[in-house]
Design a protein around this motif. Structure first.
Motif, PDB file in Angstrom:
ATOM      1  N   LYS A  12       0.816  -1.225   0.000  1.00  0.00           N
ATOM      2  CA  LYS A  12       0.000   0.000   0.000  1.00  0.00           C
ATOM      3  C   LYS A  12       0.851   1.277   0.000  1.00  0.00           C
ATOM      4  O   LYS A  12       0.516   2.274   0.626  1.00  0.00           O
ATOM      5  CB  LYS A  12      -0.994  -0.002   1.157  1.00  0.00           C
ATOM      6  CG  LYS A  12      -1.945  -1.186   1.109  1.00  0.00           C
ATOM      7  CD  LYS A  12      -3.061  -1.056   2.089  1.00  0.00           C
ATOM      8  CE  LYS A  12      -4.001  -2.210   2.178  1.00  0.00           C
ATOM      9  NZ  LYS A  12      -4.166  -3.104   1.101  1.00  0.00           N
ATOM     10  N   VAL A  13       1.966   1.227  -0.730  1.00  0.00           N
ATOM     11  CA  VAL A  13       2.864   2.364  -0.872  1.00  0.00           C
ATOM     12  C   VAL A  13       2.403   3.195  -2.063  1.00  0.00           C
ATOM     13  O   VAL A  13       2.011   2.647  -3.094  1.00  0.00           O
ATOM     14  CB  VAL A  13       4.313   1.860  -1.087  1.00  0.00           C
ATOM     15  CG1 VAL A  13       5.226   2.970  -1.548  1.00  0.00           C
ATOM     16  CG2 VAL A  13       4.838   1.241   0.189  1.00  0.00           C
ATOM     17  N   ALA A  14       2.496   4.516  -1.923  1.00  0.00           N
ATOM     18  CA  ALA A  14       2.153   5.400  -3.043  1.00  0.00           C
ATOM     19  C   ALA A  14       3.243   5.311  -4.111  1.00  0.00           C
ATOM     20  O   ALA A  14       4.435   5.408  -3.807  1.00  0.00           O
ATOM     21  CB  ALA A  14       2.025   6.838  -2.552  1.00  0.00           C
ATOM     22  N   PHE A  15       2.823   5.093  -5.360  1.00  0.00           N
ATOM     23  CA  PHE A  15       3.768   5.023  -6.467  1.00  0.00           C
ATOM     24  C   PHE A  15       3.058   5.410  -7.747  1.00  0.00           C
ATOM     25  O   PHE A  15       1.837   5.421  -7.830  1.00  0.00           O
ATOM     26  CB  PHE A  15       4.383   3.617  -6.594  1.00  0.00           C
ATOM     27  CG  PHE A  15       3.409   2.548  -7.025  1.00  0.00           C
ATOM     28  CD1 PHE A  15       3.304   2.177  -8.361  1.00  0.00           C
ATOM     29  CD2 PHE A  15       2.593   1.911  -6.099  1.00  0.00           C
ATOM     30  CE1 PHE A  15       2.413   1.196  -8.764  1.00  0.00           C
ATOM     31  CE2 PHE A  15       1.705   0.926  -6.484  1.00  0.00           C
ATOM     32  CZ  PHE A  15       1.606   0.563  -7.821  1.00  0.00           C
ATOM     33  N   THR A  16       3.853   5.746  -8.762  1.00  0.00           N
ATOM     34  CA  THR A  16       3.326   6.072 -10.077  1.00  0.00           C
ATOM     35  C   THR A  16       4.075   5.247 -11.106  1.00  0.00           C
ATOM     36  O   THR A  16       5.304   5.138 -11.043  1.00  0.00           O
ATOM     37  CB  THR A  16       3.546   7.574 -10.387  1.00  0.00           C
ATOM     38  OG1 THR A  16       2.962   8.350  -9.345  1.00  0.00           O
ATOM     39  CG2 THR A  16       2.911   7.960 -11.716  1.00  0.00           C
TER      40      THR A  16
END
Length: 158
Positions: A12-16
């Motif tokens: 659930k880590v923010a990434f693009t």
């Protein structure tokens, strides 16, 4: 979906995600990614594997900006070993489950000791391979260190 993306989604880590059309004739995968994504090369990092003490069964991961090289003495010092050598491509592929040019520091078959170049510390986000050529993942350096259980040290040289 690559193992790297699965790892990020699970944590659930923010990434693009950043995709681009990979050119098989490109001489340097990392520099190609920076150019095609319109990112400064100091923000795009490549994943390199080394053999500890020359042992192909003892590998570690060094992550450096695409326009720089991995300093092997600095990498050895960061790992607290006498010396390291670049891993053979087939050993890197076997250990990580990825192909050269698409080796991600995330979602590897086996968690390897990982060291991120200290230059990443000044970046809000960095890009690393997403697990295949033509796919990069943007995330914070701190999240990358957390997910890889990595450390940071000056590793890059011109």
């Amino acid at each position: 979906m690559t193992p790297a993306i699965k790892t990020l989604e699970k944590s659930k880590v923010a990434f693009t995600l950043h995709e681009y059309e990979h050119d098989p004739a490109a001489p340097a995968y990392g520099l190609e990614a920076a150019e095609k994504l319109g990112c400064p090369p100091e923000q795009v990092f490549k994943t390199l594997l080394v053999a500890i003490e020359g042992d192909a069964r003892r590998l570690a991961v060094g992550i450096v900006p695409v326009h720089r090289n991995l300093d092997l003495k600095s990498m050895a010092a960061a790992l607290k070993v006498k010396k390291v050598a670049m891993a053979r491509p087939e050993d890197a592929e076997r250990a990580t489950g990825y192909i050269v040019g698409g080796i991600s520091p995330l979602g590897q078959k086996k968690r390897l000791p990982t060291v991120l170049d200290a230059s990443a510390e000044g970046q809000a986000s960095i890009l690393v391979s997403g697990g295949r050529r033509g796919l990069d993942i943007e995330l914070s350096p701190l999240q990358l260190l957390k997910l890889t259980n990595g450390s940071q040290a000056p590793l890059a040289r011109s």
